[in-house]
Design a protein around this motif. Sequence first.
Motif, PDB file in Angstrom:
ATOM      1  N   GLY A  54      58.534  -2.547  -2.441  1.00 26.41           N
ATOM      2  CA  GLY A  54      59.640  -3.308  -2.462  1.00 26.41           C
ATOM      3  C   GLY A  54      60.314  -3.660  -1.335  1.00 26.41           C
ATOM      4  O   GLY A  54      61.086  -4.718  -1.091  1.00 26.41           O
ATOM      5  N   GLN A  66      61.699  -1.706  -6.736  1.00 22.30           N
ATOM      6  CA  GLN A  66      62.991  -1.176  -6.091  1.00 22.30           C
ATOM      7  C   GLN A  66      63.106  -1.156  -4.870  1.00 22.30           C
ATOM      8  O   GLN A  66      62.341   0.043  -4.340  1.00 22.30           O
ATOM      9  CB  GLN A  66      63.638  -0.190  -7.149  1.00 22.30           C
ATOM     10  CG  GLN A  66      64.190  -0.535  -8.453  1.00 22.30           C
ATOM     11  CD  GLN A  66      65.417  -0.976  -8.456  1.00 22.30           C
ATOM     12  OE1 GLN A  66      66.055  -1.592  -7.458  1.00 22.30           O
ATOM     13  NE2 GLN A  66      65.828  -1.465  -9.737  1.00 22.30           N
ATOM     14  N   LYS A 115      59.944   0.046 -11.061  1.00 23.50           N
ATOM     15  CA  LYS A 115      60.046   1.193 -10.837  1.00 23.50           C
ATOM     16  C   LYS A 115      59.112   1.728  -9.784  1.00 23.50           C
ATOM     17  O   LYS A 115      59.083   2.620  -9.115  1.00 23.50           O
ATOM     18  CB  LYS A 115      60.228   2.353 -11.917  1.00 23.50           C
ATOM     19  CG  LYS A 115      58.780   2.481 -12.742  1.00 23.50           C
ATOM     20  CD  LYS A 115      58.944   3.597 -13.879  1.00 23.50           C
ATOM     21  CE  LYS A 115      57.529   3.614 -14.726  1.00 23.50           C
ATOM     22  NZ  LYS A 115      56.389   4.163 -13.813  1.00 23.50           N
ATOM     23  N   GLU A 139      65.103   0.169  -2.646  1.00 23.91           N
ATOM     24  CA  GLU A 139      65.692   1.618  -2.186  1.00 23.91           C
ATOM     25  C   GLU A 139      64.598   2.664  -2.508  1.00 23.91           C
ATOM     26  O   GLU A 139      64.568   3.719  -1.719  1.00 23.91           O
ATOM     27  CB  GLU A 139      66.693   2.016  -3.379  1.00 23.91           C
ATOM     28  CG  GLU A 139      67.737   0.891  -2.817  1.00 23.91           C
ATOM     29  CD  GLU A 139      67.903  -0.276  -3.856  1.00 23.91           C
ATOM     30  OE1 GLU A 139      66.859  -0.337  -4.439  1.00 23.91           O
ATOM     31  OE2 GLU A 139      68.580  -1.154  -3.656  1.00 23.91           O
ATOM     32  N   PHE A 198      63.145  -6.206 -10.849  1.00 20.06           N
ATOM     33  CA  PHE A 198      62.822  -5.162 -10.167  1.00 20.06           C
ATOM     34  C   PHE A 198      62.001  -3.925 -11.184  1.00 20.06           C
ATOM     35  O   PHE A 198      62.462  -4.033 -12.260  1.00 20.06           O
ATOM     36  CB  PHE A 198      64.124  -4.358  -9.572  1.00 20.06           C
ATOM     37  CG  PHE A 198      64.867  -5.130  -8.800  1.00 20.06           C
ATOM     38  CD1 PHE A 198      64.649  -5.008  -7.271  1.00 20.06           C
ATOM     39  CD2 PHE A 198      65.916  -6.147  -9.163  1.00 20.06           C
ATOM     40  CE1 PHE A 198      65.244  -5.941  -6.429  1.00 20.06           C
ATOM     41  CE2 PHE A 198      66.552  -6.980  -8.187  1.00 20.06           C
ATOM     42  CZ  PHE A 198      66.107  -6.927  -6.930  1.00 20.06           C
TER      43      PHE A 198
END
Length: 279
Positions: free
Chosen positions: A171, A164, A195, A166, A193
Amino acid sequence: MELELQMERTKKGKRPPGGRAFRMAWALPAALAAVVSLAACGSGGNEPAKAKTEILVSAAASLKDSLEEIAADYERNHSDVDLVFNYGSSGTLQKQIEQGAPADLFFSAGAKQMDALKKEGLVADSATLLRNELVVVVPADSGLKAESLQDLASDSISKIAIGQPESVPAGAYAQEALDKSALADELGSKLVFAKDVRQVLSYVETGNAEAGFVYRTDANTSDKVRVALAVPDDLHEPIVYPAGVLSGSKHAKEAEAFYDYLKGQEAAGVFQKYGFQLP
């Protein structure tokens, strides 16, 4: 998305018992009573084991293998310290610390997360300790040959695992590389995506994705994947790993000592063994 945390001890053994209880019959013979009396006075007895200082380290998932080895070495020479690790994505760990989760050190896979905590006054001291490389991995038995990121647009690839952006630095680096390569829109429907970067690796290992973006060090830990492509460094920000002692540490002295050890030659040798680069 529900975030999962993993708290691991580096040593599984039971702690020494704090003392011994003795039960005596009310009518012991005089001689036996004398022996027990001497033992009660401490003659030949053992003192209770000293409690260990527990140091909590929030660390990026990609550091797990190297930190487990380093911690084992450190604890052998510091028997009064118990290192406990909380592994996850750097963004998730950052938010935990901001929300007051207990931690003595933070070891991030990105400068962004450490800088945010420093701005908030939550880091007492920090330094960049390591560098890494972003690669694309495929299953070990895959026939995919890739010379550039453009090859990921092949019809033979339907799922590409990525952390992810964010919350997972790997990522974010991957997304930046896709943006700079003008592939973000073309490959967008293929992205799956995860974790953290270790979950990306797992997706590729189990065949749930035909390719995935991980660090070189993660790829080195698995014989179920192979590196298909090294992502050019100029397509993303430098991949750095800063570590720091948190200002809210309840064991600042011990945390500082372990932090200094992480910056030393012995730890550097372990990090390099796992494929990390020194800054």
